[in-house]
Design an enzyme around this catalytic site. Structure first.
Site, PDB file in Angstrom:
ATOM      1  N   TYR A  74       0.715  -0.913  -0.010  1.00 45.92           N
ATOM      2  CA  TYR A  74      -0.295  -0.019  -0.368  1.00 45.92           C
ATOM      3  C   TYR A  74       0.998   1.324   0.237  1.00 45.92           C
ATOM      4  O   TYR A  74       2.045   1.597   0.524  1.00 45.92           O
ATOM      5  CB  TYR A  74      -1.187  -0.023   1.305  1.00 45.92           C
TER       6      TYR A  74
ATOM      7  N   GLY B  86      -5.257   5.811  -0.029  1.00 42.46           N
ATOM      8  CA  GLY B  86      -6.312   5.714   0.004  1.00 42.46           C
ATOM      9  C   GLY B  86      -7.403   5.236  -0.256  1.00 42.46           C
ATOM     10  O   GLY B  86      -6.969   3.879  -0.680  1.00 42.46           O
TER      11      GLY B  86
ATOM     12  N   HIS C 119      -1.079  17.313  -2.080  1.00 42.23           N
ATOM     13  CA  HIS C 119      -1.439  17.602  -0.278  1.00 42.23           C
ATOM     14  C   HIS C 119      -1.026  18.852  -0.216  1.00 42.23           C
ATOM     15  O   HIS C 119      -1.045  19.688   0.711  1.00 42.23           O
ATOM     16  CB  HIS C 119      -1.145  16.810   0.539  1.00 42.23           C
TER      17      HIS C 119
ATOM     18  N   ASN D  11       2.029  10.544   7.338  1.00 41.14           N
ATOM     19  CA  ASN D  11       0.854   9.764   7.336  1.00 41.14           C
ATOM     20  C   ASN D  11       1.082   9.198   8.602  1.00 41.14           C
ATOM     21  O   ASN D  11       1.547   8.189   8.579  1.00 41.14           O
ATOM     22  CB  ASN D  11       0.632   8.351   6.609  1.00 41.14           C
TER      23      ASN D  11
ATOM     24  N   ARG E 184     -11.838  30.531  48.389  1.00 38.83           N
ATOM     25  CA  ARG E 184     -11.170  29.538  48.860  1.00 38.83           C
ATOM     26  C   ARG E 184     -10.936  28.138  48.176  1.00 38.83           C
ATOM     27  O   ARG E 184     -10.713  26.874  48.833  1.00 38.83           O
ATOM     28  CB  ARG E 184     -12.958  29.700  49.548  1.00 38.83           C
TER      29      ARG E 184
END
Length: 524
Positions: free
Chosen positions: A70, A77, A100, A212, A296
């Site tokens: 892959y 994808g 990208h 990735n 407080r």
């Protein structure tokens, strides 16, 4: 002297090294590199270099036999069913970072960019990514020479990792797009050449290995955690001074009282307050049985952050020291393992949680300020803590506008606590149909931190003014312990007492800068 980032603080000299190899790194290692306080080096032992070499060699072996991998011999994808000829496998990484290149928005700053580079180098050094030693060396060189890719902040959904922002890292490694050197933008090839570096030619899978993964969100999370840890200490010191300025009751932080509710972080905050205010078991103001909640219950607010920090640190450091790309390569078993380690769910949870905790601290300090400037609740101090007296008192307004600004910053911080992780979007043809939103959560967290640091700066002005006014009263101010007393002296040197109305923006910017550089040593 102001440096290129607008800070009045000089960069610390780089002392020591951070070694990228098989040893686990800590948040502090990443933040030291991000601030240029340490130098990056790659481990040179046989175990590390051999593991890196075996991973790259195994991928070469698979390519030689035309194996299906892959992102190496397939598309990315949803395109994973598209076969890529081995003859084109070396071109595929270039296409990945090229398409990208669609980031947008503000560009990450220098410190943030260094943290991102360091986080990616940490992950790839785990030896499960099948990358070459040359890639690790080029990434190390970017850090060493401070060649900073121009990375737009927007465009990541946090799975399949921080693809779009990390494409800008991949591109600069290869001499494309733009980098900053000494604060100046340069074409990446020119920036590399300035230091005798040549553009990298990515091997198959190396583009995927760079992009990735969770490096953007994780590097930024390291910075966020460190800022939050310091803020917890600073908010505690401010609270102690707010108690003193308002002539409050230190018995609210009694050790026996807090032994009855054993949250260690909460107990620690109460202990810091005792260290500033003293035990005061039967002293001043025991007639005032109960101060308002923002005084407080301060240990109960800051203490939640203090109790969460160790857990969040472990989450962030586990992600930092993970191999988080896909697929992973087992160099010893010679297997390619397809999974989803790019998913940033742990960082998304950590940052959604941290921004909530920090915003609560902003709200606490804002409420303390509201009490101190209000003559109905500050036990004898002038309205708005104005230092003007006589006829000129009528035209001076003290900290009136500062309280409005602090309230605005607090409101914005609270608005930004909406969890990002629950807003998953199905993307990329429904291949990425459940995503983490971790990078958006982290960016939100950094914004909440910035706003809360601004509120803290406003409170530093407020407590300095309030203590000076309290000291001028008939009874004077309650005595502080040495650490807190020295801090007040330092504040008085840095923040002028306000007699006449003054524009406070320069003071606030200087104080925020001091907070972000951890100017004050607190509770050593």
């Amino acid at each position: 002297m102001t440096n290129k980032s607008g800070s009045t603080f000089q960069d610390a000299p780089r002392t020591g090294t951070v070694t990228f190899g098989e040893d686990r790194l800590a948040i502090a290692d990443i933040t030291r590199l991000a601030r240029r306080e340490a130098r990056p080096v790659l481990a040179d032992d046989d175990a590390f270099t051999g593991r890196i070499a075996r991973g790259a060699a195994f991928l070469d072996k698979l390519l030689d036999v035309d194996g299906v991998i892959y992102g190496v011999t397939t598309g990315y994808g949803d395109s994973c069913t598209v076969a890529v000829p081995v003859s084109l496998a070396y071109e595929l990484p270039h296409h990945l970072y090229t398409y990208h290149g669609c980031g947008y928005g503000e560009v990450f700053g220098d410190t943030e960019t260094r943290a991102i580079l360091a986080a990616r180098l940490t992950s790839l050094s785990q030896g499960y990514s099948g990358v070459s030693a040359g890639l690790l060396e080029q990434l190390t060189a970017l850090l060493e020479h401070d060649i900073l890719p121009r990375i737009p902040q927007e465009g990541s959904v946090g799975a399949s990792g921080d693809l779009t922002p990390l494409s800008y890292v991949a591109a600069v490694l290869c001499g494309e797009r733009e980098a900053r050197v000494d604060g100046q933008p340069l074409p990446a090839a020119e920036a590399l050449a300035r230091f005798g570096l040549v553009p990298l030619k990515l091997r198959p899978k190396e583009g995927l290995a760079i992009m990735n993964g969770t490096a953007v969100m994780t590097g930024l999370a390291c910075l966020a955690w460190e800022r939050a840890e310091y803020l917890a200490r600073l908010a505690t010191r401010i609270t102690a001074l707010a108690v003193a300025a308002s002539d409050g009751n230190p018995q609210h932080f009694d050790e026996t009282l807090f032994a009855a509710k054993p949250h260690p972080g909460q107990q620690g905050v109460a202990g810091w307050l005792r260290a500033d205010l003293g035990d005061n078991k039967a002293g001043r103001n025991d007639h005032r049985l109960q101060d308002r909640y923002s005084l407080r219950c301060a240990p109960h607010v800051i203490g939640v952050l203090a109790d969460a920090l160790p857990f969040l640190k472990n989450v962030i450091e586990n992600e930092l020291n993970s191999a988080n790309d896909n697929p992973l390569v087992d160099p010893d078993g010679e297997r390619v393992l397809h999974g989803g380690h790019f998913y940033g769910g742990h960082i998304a949870f950590a940052m959604d949680s941290l921004k909530n905790l920090v915003a609560n601290v902003a709200d606490l300090l804002d409420r303390q300020m509201a009490l101190l400037v209000d003559a109905r609740y500050n036990h004898g101090l002038p309205a708005n803590l104005s230092g003007a007296t006589g006829p000129r008192a009528s035209i001076n307004h003290g900290l009136k506008a500062l309280q409005i600004s602090a309230s605005a910053w607090t409101a914005e911080a609270l608005k930004n606590t909406m969890p990002a992780s629950v807003f998953s979007r199905s993307t990329e043809c429904h291949n990425q149909d459940k995503v983490s939103m971790g990078t958006i959560a982290t960016r939100d967290c950094l914004r909440v931190l910035q706003l809360t640091e601004q509120v803290a700066a406003a409170m530093l002005v407020t407590v300095r003014q309030g203590l000076a006014l309290r000291q001028a009263t008939l009874e004077g101010a309650m005595p502080l312990q040495p650490g807190a007393d020295a801090f007040v002296t330092e504040l008085a040197d840095d923040i002028a007492f306000i007699n006449e109305d003054v524009a406070l923006e320069p003071t606030l910017r200087r104080l925020v800068d001091g907070i972000q550089h951890q100017q004050w040593k607190l509770y050593e």
